[in-house]
Design an enzyme around this catalytic site. Structure first.
Site, PDB file in Angstrom:
ATOM      1  N   HIS A  40     -75.808  58.842 134.730  1.00  0.00           N
ATOM      2  CA  HIS A  40     -75.534  57.481 134.272  1.00  0.00           C
ATOM      3  C   HIS A  40     -75.132  56.579 135.435  1.00  0.00           C
ATOM      4  CE1 HIS A  40     -72.759  54.605 131.919  1.00  0.00           C
ATOM      5  NE2 HIS A  40     -73.995  54.321 131.553  1.00  0.00           N
ATOM      6  N   HIS A  82     -74.829  46.849 136.667  1.00  0.00           N
ATOM      7  CA  HIS A  82     -74.517  46.962 135.241  1.00  0.00           C
ATOM      8  C   HIS A  82     -73.969  45.677 134.645  1.00  0.00           C
ATOM      9  CE1 HIS A  82     -71.900  47.822 131.756  1.00  0.00           C
ATOM     10  NE2 HIS A  82     -72.906  48.606 131.408  1.00  0.00           N
TER      11      HIS A  82
END
Length: 298
Positions: A40, A82
């Site tokens: 991730h 992100h």
């Protein structure tokens, strides 16, 4: 409608209202295939997220799949980050103190290239930069890794689906081998996932979220995966998803996030998930391996 046997769906729906977890041995017997481990934002427990250092850390662990987030700068360049703002993972407040709230879309690539995206995580990563998608793809290719690419907040960046596909094509990732085996594009925005499918129906796609089982038929028309938080699902939900055939005529898959401990990894693997997205890919990989799950067929 892409749907598998009705009995399977009905049973899954019943199970959603009353579900008890079987013993670990039964889990392993019922779901013998080991889920894919996806790093991730790279191995983001060990290196600053969404950086070259992070995917290189995953590579050193032997992790094939990495996940990232793609957004667009003020001057139309694709970068990997992100948050829609720069302040959490860079020194933007120090370099540009008067430009709050530091949205990515308010900064040019030249300005973003000046930022330190590593020091917040640790001194050894001082000077790590926010990568462009081009540079990031170069590193993924060099590492022979596979990519779960998230279009982050695509509603802020009209046309980012086509732009991303164009960039992937320039990087050599739109050939049959890459599209079939090394690339998945996902988003929380269903319209964006649908757009990717319309532009390139051969690309494997994923919807991030936990749609109601009754809504799965409409998602199955344009996506191949339903990718929910592990806290929002159980074995019955996973079975319900698997009962539908996705856009490419195969059972919808489930990649769940963000699992960072061995016990949870074993639990969701027992539920039959197809992939586990994690900040600690070594922990998850070793946990499902130790539980006796088999490596899925290529």
């Amino acid at each position: 409608m892409h749907i598998r046997p009705v009995a399977a769906v009905t049973g899954a729906l019943v199970g959603l209202t009353a579900f008890s977890l079987p013993a670990a041995a039964a889990q392993a017997a019922d779901h013998p295939h080991r889920p894919v481990t996806v790093a991730h934002r790279g191995a983001s427990a060990y290196a600053p997220e969404n950086t070259i250092a992070s995917i290189n850390a995953a590579h050193r662990m032997g992790i094939d799949w990495v996940e990232n987030d793609v957004q667009r700068t003020k001057d139309g360049k694709l970068i990997v980050m992100h948050d829609t703002t720069l302040n959490r993972t860079t020194n933007v407040e120090e370099l540009y103190p008067n430009r709050s709230p530091w949205k990515i879309s308010d900064f040019t690539l030249g300005e973003i290239r000046k930022l330190d995206a590593g020091s917040w995580f640790g001194e050894k990563f001082k000077g790590e930069r926010v990568p462009t998608l081009e540079r990031y793809m170069d590193a993924v290719s060099h590492n022979h890794q596979k990519l779960l690419l998230e279009l982050k907040s695509p509603e802020l960046y009209p046309g980012i689906e086509a732009q991303t596909i164009k960039e992937l094509r320039r990087e050599g990732w739109m050939d049959r081998q890459h599209v079939k085996r090394r690339l998945i594009i996902q988003s929380f925005n269903g319209d964006s996932v649908k757009k990717v499918h319309e532009l390139r129906p051969d690309i494997k796609t994923g919807f991030l979220g936990t749609p109601a089982v009754a809504d799965l038929p409409k998602y199955a028309q344009f996506t191949d995966q339903i990718n929910p938080s592990h806290t929002s699902i159980n074995m019955a939900y996973v079975s319900a998803v698997h009962a539908f055939e996705g856009a490419h005529g195969r059972p919808l898959e489930v990649y769940t996030w963000t699992v960072n401990d061995a016990a949870t990894a074993k639990k969701v693997a027992g539920w039959g998930v197809d992939g586990i997205i994690t900040n600690k890919p070594d922990v998850v990989r070793d946990a499902v391996k130790d539980a006796g799950f088999q490596v899925p067929a290529a």
